[in-house]
Design an enzyme around this catalytic site. Sequence first.
Site, PDB file in Angstrom:
ATOM      1  CB  SER A 458      -0.934  -0.015   1.212  1.00  0.00           C
ATOM      2  OG  SER A 458      -1.763   1.122   1.231  1.00  0.00           O
ATOM      3  CG  LEU A 461       0.082   0.066  -4.838  1.00  0.00           C
ATOM      4  CD1 LEU A 461      -1.223  -0.709  -4.670  1.00  0.00           C
ATOM      5  CD2 LEU A 461       0.515   0.041  -6.296  1.00  0.00           C
ATOM      6  CG  HIS A 462      -1.002   5.402  -0.429  1.00  0.00           C
ATOM      7  ND1 HIS A 462      -1.493   4.121  -0.296  1.00  0.00           N
ATOM      8  CD2 HIS A 462      -2.019   6.232  -0.061  1.00  0.00           C
ATOM      9  CE1 HIS A 462      -2.735   4.169   0.141  1.00  0.00           C
ATOM     10  NE2 HIS A 462      -3.091   5.428   0.284  1.00  0.00           N
ATOM     11  CD  GLU A 463       6.574   8.325  -2.327  1.00  0.00           C
ATOM     12  OE1 GLU A 463       7.094   9.343  -2.844  1.00  0.00           O
ATOM     13  OE2 GLU A 463       6.100   8.311  -1.180  1.00  0.00           O
TER      14      GLU A 463
END
Length: 562
Positions: A458, A461-463
């Site tokens: 997660s 993916l957020h980065e």
Amino acid sequence: MASSTTTGADASTNSSGLHQTQAGSSSIGTQGTTTSASASQTSKIRTQTATQTQTSSQGTQTEPDQHETQTQAAQPAPRQPRSKYAHITAVHSEAQPSCLSHDSTAAPSFIGFRNLMGIVLVASNLRLMIENAYKYGVLICFRCHDFRRSDLAWGLGLYFMIPVFLFIAYFIEYRASLQAKGLKKRYSTSRQEGTDGQSDEERARFRRTWIIIAWLHMVNITAALGFTTYCVYFEIRHPLIGTLTELHAIIVWLKTVSYAFTNRDLRHAYLHPTRDDRRQVPSLYNSCQFPNNINFSNLCYFWWAPTLVYQPVYPRTSHIRWTFVAKRLGEIFILSVAIWLLTAQYATPTLFNSLATIHTMNVASIAERILKLSTISLVIWLCGFFALFQSFMNALAEMMCFGDRNFYDDWWNSPSLGVYWRTWNKPVYQFFKRHVYSPMRARGWNDVVSSLVVFLFSGVLHELLVGVPTHNMLGAAFSGMFFQIVLIKVTEPFENSTSLTQRMVGNSIFWLSFTIIGQPMAALIYFYGWQSKYGSVAKDLAHLGTEENLAMKILLPGSSPN
């Protein structure tokens, strides 16, 4: 005169006698006049009594006398004598605690304080709006945009190109389903259906086939996400266009992963239909069993369905309510305009005023800017949440006749960070639970390691979603997601507690970390990084010493600050 007197009623007799007395003699004195008046009143009373008697004889004998009732009502009630007040009342008659004391038997209501906080919040924000308008004027501009034509071209091109990788995954699974059909015919002649007759050769063949399919899927989804990330980072400068494009690529990446894993297990249950495999396959899938689900229309439905988890069959609604769709689209439009106005008029000045502060690393000023930005960033985030998860996804689900619309739960009441991450974005939570967390737990990994792997993915993916569109891979989004493990463990006792007070404390910790530590700080970091590369900050920071001068120069070109 005598016959008239004998044939009439008593009232007529009295009346005739009265007339005769008055006509016959004028010498009758005061005593005669009094006698005649008394006779007249007596005749009237007798007439009324006769009338009431007749009425009562006709069926109203059970009703009370109206005349008597009116007479009694007209009479005033007897006046009660006043009692003398004695100043000896026992005001303090028992021992009892204060309302807010811990030993109070009844919990007080705080609805009044809630109303007060709402009024204070509205008043304080209204003051900020007036101050903003007085200081900067109207910053809304329809023609003031910062994207290039090449940004739009790249964004549209990638929008139509990204789904191609999903269809490549379909052709991979289609080829695997053809092989499975051939093996099914071969296996059916060597064993009875329903028995666990899988040989070592069959198990090895299935494993070799899955390794090949898994590598094909891995190359496909890596190429999709990698190519999109490269184009967004190097070709698309505008953050909004880059964010939407990167988000589309991540969604397709997650859908492709779910498509591959689900069909892998369905293919195994199809080739080796043991009792355990048949129990694991939900009965919902009976209407579209493997390999019948491997078709173009089934994939297209999954592509547009508001979910990240693939299933051959979903719960469906019977028809489309176009009025419902129109209302949700109207909400999306209104909330999008609200987000744009709030961002342009209120968030942007605060962000620009923070650039020089971050450049000089003034900790006190940075903390003040974070607190000032926390309110407006929270309002913008809430508008975005409602527009995406309530309005957009419900409109899409209605048009797709998608029945399961539990996209979120009441995350705002979360007593811990763990509850928040499980309830605010259920499509993502369901994906990671089904394809990452639960498989690891089934293979013997403990809860901590499984959760670390989930937040590792997660965080990456957020980065990608935040750092790539802003062209700053700073690692702040990744670190923030990884730090959630610590907050989850800290607030876990509040989640398991039955005490209302402890759950309120956990909810307060969640809101503090969410509204102050999380979003405002991340917004400042990535906004500063983007402005340092592509904004006017890169050339103005060296010449403008104060944050106020910098903000006024950027927001109002040609003006001089006060």
